[in-house]
Write an enzyme that holds these catalytic residues in place. Structure first.
Site, short mmCIF file in Angstrom:
data_model
loop_
_atom_site.label_atom_id
_atom_site.label_comp_id
_atom_site.label_asym_id
_atom_site.label_seq_id
_atom_site.Cartn_x
_atom_site.Cartn_y
_atom_site.Cartn_z
N ARG A 125 -12.55 -45.91 32.70
CA ARG A 125 -12.06 -45.05 33.38
C ARG A 125 -11.40 -45.37 34.90
O ARG A 125 -11.68 -46.46 35.36
CB ARG A 125 -13.50 -43.66 33.55
CG ARG A 125 -14.00 -42.98 32.68
CD ARG A 125 -14.94 -41.97 32.94
NE ARG A 125 -14.80 -41.22 33.46
CZ ARG A 125 -15.53 -40.47 34.55
NH1 ARG A 125 -16.55 -41.17 35.31
NH2 ARG A 125 -14.89 -39.69 35.43
N SER A 169 -11.22 -43.88 37.93
CA SER A 169 -11.49 -42.97 39.45
C SER A 169 -12.00 -44.44 39.78
O SER A 169 -12.43 -45.05 39.45
CB SER A 169 -12.69 -42.31 39.02
OG SER A 169 -14.20 -42.30 38.31
N ASP A 225 -23.93 -41.20 32.77
CA ASP A 225 -23.73 -40.01 31.73
C ASP A 225 -23.58 -40.58 30.69
O ASP A 225 -23.34 -39.60 29.80
CB ASP A 225 -21.94 -40.45 32.55
CG ASP A 225 -22.02 -40.44 33.53
OD1 ASP A 225 -22.12 -39.10 34.24
OD2 ASP A 225 -21.01 -40.72 34.42
N SER A 259 -24.10 -30.25 39.30
CA SER A 259 -25.15 -30.56 38.14
C SER A 259 -26.22 -29.29 38.55
O SER A 259 -26.58 -28.25 39.44
CB SER A 259 -26.00 -31.77 38.84
OG SER A 259 -27.21 -31.90 38.24
N ARG A 314 -16.20 -29.82 40.62
CA ARG A 314 -15.67 -30.91 39.90
C ARG A 314 -14.95 -31.82 40.54
O ARG A 314 -14.08 -31.72 41.59
CB ARG A 314 -14.85 -30.19 38.79
CG ARG A 314 -15.71 -30.31 37.27
CD ARG A 314 -16.76 -30.54 36.69
NE ARG A 314 -16.16 -31.81 36.55
CZ ARG A 314 -15.02 -31.43 35.43
NH1 ARG A 314 -15.24 -30.15 34.25
NH2 ARG A 314 -14.46 -32.10 34.77
N ARG A 361 -14.35 -34.87 45.26
CA ARG A 361 -15.36 -34.27 46.05
C ARG A 361 -15.49 -33.61 47.22
O ARG A 361 -15.35 -32.93 48.59
CB ARG A 361 -16.52 -33.81 45.39
CG ARG A 361 -16.41 -33.71 43.90
CD ARG A 361 -18.03 -34.10 43.40
NE ARG A 361 -17.56 -34.38 41.80
CZ ARG A 361 -19.07 -34.25 40.81
NH1 ARG A 361 -19.87 -33.92 41.74
NH2 ARG A 361 -18.74 -34.28 39.80
N CYS A 364 -26.61 -34.80 29.67
CA CYS A 364 -26.47 -34.52 31.54
C CYS A 364 -26.55 -33.13 32.25
O CYS A 364 -25.99 -33.00 32.76
CB CYS A 364 -25.58 -35.66 31.98
SG CYS A 364 -23.60 -34.96 31.13
#
Length: 525
Positions: A9, A11, A80, A129, A149, A155, A244
């Site tokens: 990914r 990020s 994940d 979560s 999110r 965040r 998850c």
């Protein structure tokens, strides 16, 4: 071997993980390059994860490219991943686990150190979560939990923009990105207080099942100890058939040849979670044993006695009353101060003050001590820590284990060549003091005494919890133990009393209300 293509990914954290894997591959002579792939979890940012269809929101697209052959390796945050691999794929290697604790980042004007976790009453906490939400509300029911999110920097920026009073993040991700958190108040929430997600802090390196040459090469960077521990956690998740978004925490670590496992599970993100701690020499059948303890049909004690008064809103009371377990809570001893004025001599050149009980904290601060700002505080466990908070002080050292020898040895290493004041009960066993080295100066301060209550009635409870050796002495002066009654002892010195009596007892991992709730939940009657 040909050049390897690593799928990841985009990020910051995912790129760190992929580059870390690339560096590890380079160390064993394998050349690699990165390919960035967007996942469903990256594209849909306006919905809670538990509202999305299916599982594997951050992994599915990487796995599809792996199967099609456009990449050779997919690097994932292990937590994940769904618990079963798609056909044709395997986890070839797991890297050494980063610290799986949680970090609570709090805006400095929203801090109240007198409250648990240093959060002001009614604070708004951001987390996506369900596991974190359920456990946070169990610790602090007054908190407002709002969905959060985005990747880690996003965040943190939302907190910086004051969209929240605090946010909860995995410590592993913050550590890996080396983010400066100096503008926030930071609380590390230990794994024994808030149980992490299965496999939190570990990376999974996924490949095609038939790529045997690559599999063999990857064994050079595979951490077998981490793999053994997280296999237990993921088996528990698999047996619960959870993804998850299930409010499930499970953490396993191997300590002195034994596996220690903490599990927290709630029905929903707003339900009080059940907690369990198990210690065993082997992982064989361990996950199945854990899951069986959460069976709703399992018979739990109807009544529990504890030699301490239990507050109406305490964690322990909530945990037991959830299962309609009656609590007979009464202290069998009384305490009285033996010092009314504190001689300034005791506070001269003090580096540390260590408290081995809640009473020690209470009686010390009733003396209105004038303390230097440089003084640090040590406490035997979270119960004493919570009491210290009420007087506006944070503990610099908190004993995490119910084993007083472990706590003493850890504290001794910390305070070598320093001066430590010990406000204590007159009949204290001096367990911590005896473990300190000759180069540590001890200042002894008896400040209260304990007196046994008269005419103590016995109890018909199936489980008896004793909070100190003096409470054991007090109860068994006039009462006997029924052969069917189970005993829980807080701390080694209390447990030693029962050893001397020839009575088998259970020692909770943590000498606090969470540890006691775990111990009671683990008992079959």
């Amino acid at each position: 071997m040909k050049k390897i293509i690593i799928g990841t990914r985009g990020s910051d954290l995912a790129l760190w993980q992929a580059n870390n894997t690339k560096d590890r591959l380079a160390s064993i002579g394998i050349d690699a390059e990165l390919k960035i792939i967007k996942t469903q979890g990256d594209k849909i940012l306006n919905l809670r994860l538990d509202k999305l269809e299916g599982k594997g929101f951050f992994t599915k697209e990487l796995e599809e490219e792996l199967l099609s052959g456009t990449i050779d390796i997919a690097v994932h945050s292990h937590k994940d991943l769904p618990t079963t691999n798609p056909g044709g794929l395997i986890i070839a290697a797991v890297t050494e686990r980063e610290d799986p604790s949680e970090l609570l980042l709090i805006l400095k004007d929203c801090v109240d150190v007198s409250q648990k976790l240093s959060l002001k009453k009614g604070a708004m906490v951001g987390t996506s979560s369900n596991r974190r939400k359920a456990q946070l509300l169990a610790l602090r029911s007054d908190l407002n939990i709002e969905d959060l999110r985005g990747n880690v920097p996003t965040r943190i920026q939302k907190l910086r923009d004051e969209d929240y009073d605090a946010i909860l993040l995995a410590k592993a991700g913050v550590n890996r990105l080396n983010i400066d958190l100096s503008e926030f108040h930071v609380e590390v929430v230990d794994t024994t207080e808030l149980v992490p997600a299965p496999a939190q802090g570990a990376l999974a390196i996924q490949i095609r099942e038939n790529d045997s040459e690559l599999f063999t090469a990857l064994q050079k960077i595979h951490d077998t100890a981490t793999a053994e521990e997280i296999a237990v956690e993921r088996k528990v998740l698999n047996l619960f058939e959870g993804g998850c978004h299930m409010p499930l925490g499970c953490y396993c670590k191997k300590e002195d040849g034994e596996f220690e496992v903490w599990t927290s599970k709630a029905e929903t993100d707003e339900n009080f979670p059940d907690r369990l701690f198990l210690r065993t020499a082997t992982t064989e059948g361990l996950a199945e044993k854990i899951v069986a303890k959460f069976d709703k049909a399992r018979k739990l004690p109807a009544k529990v006695f504890i030699s301490r008064e239990i507050g109406e809103h305490s964690y322990f009371r909530k945990a037991l009353e959830k299962h309609n377990i009656e609590i007979d809570g009464r202290s069998l001893i009384r305490t009285f101060p033996i010092v009314n004025i504190l001689d300034p001599f005791y506070l001269k050149n003090i580096d540390w003050i260590f408290f081995s009980s809640r009473n020690g904290v209470e009686y010390f601060f009733k003396l209105n001590p004038s303390l230097s700002k440089k003084v640090k505080f040590g406490v035997v466990g979270r119960g004493s820590e919570d009491t210290l908070r009420k007087f506006g002080h944070l503990a610099d050292f908190v004993g995490e284990s119910g084993d007083i020898k472990e706590v003493a040895d850890e504290f001794a290493r910390l305070v070598d060549r320093q001066t430590v004041l010990f406000p204590r009960a007159q009949d204290s066993l001096l367990s911590i003091q005896k473990s300190l080295g000759e180069t540590t100066k001890i200042v002894d301060l008896p400040i209260y005494e304990t007196v046994v209550s008269d005419d103590i009635d016995g109890t018909t409870a199936e489980v008896l919890i004793f909070t100190s050796p003096s409470n054991v002495d007090a109860y068994f002066t006039d009462n006997l133990l029924d052969p069917e009654q189970k005993v829980i002892a807080i701390g080694n010195s209390t447990g030693k009393k029962f050893d001397e009596m020839g009575v088998k007892c259970i020692l909770p991992y943590s000498p606090d209300e969470i540890g006691l709730a775990e111990a009671v939940f683990g008992i079959d009657v």
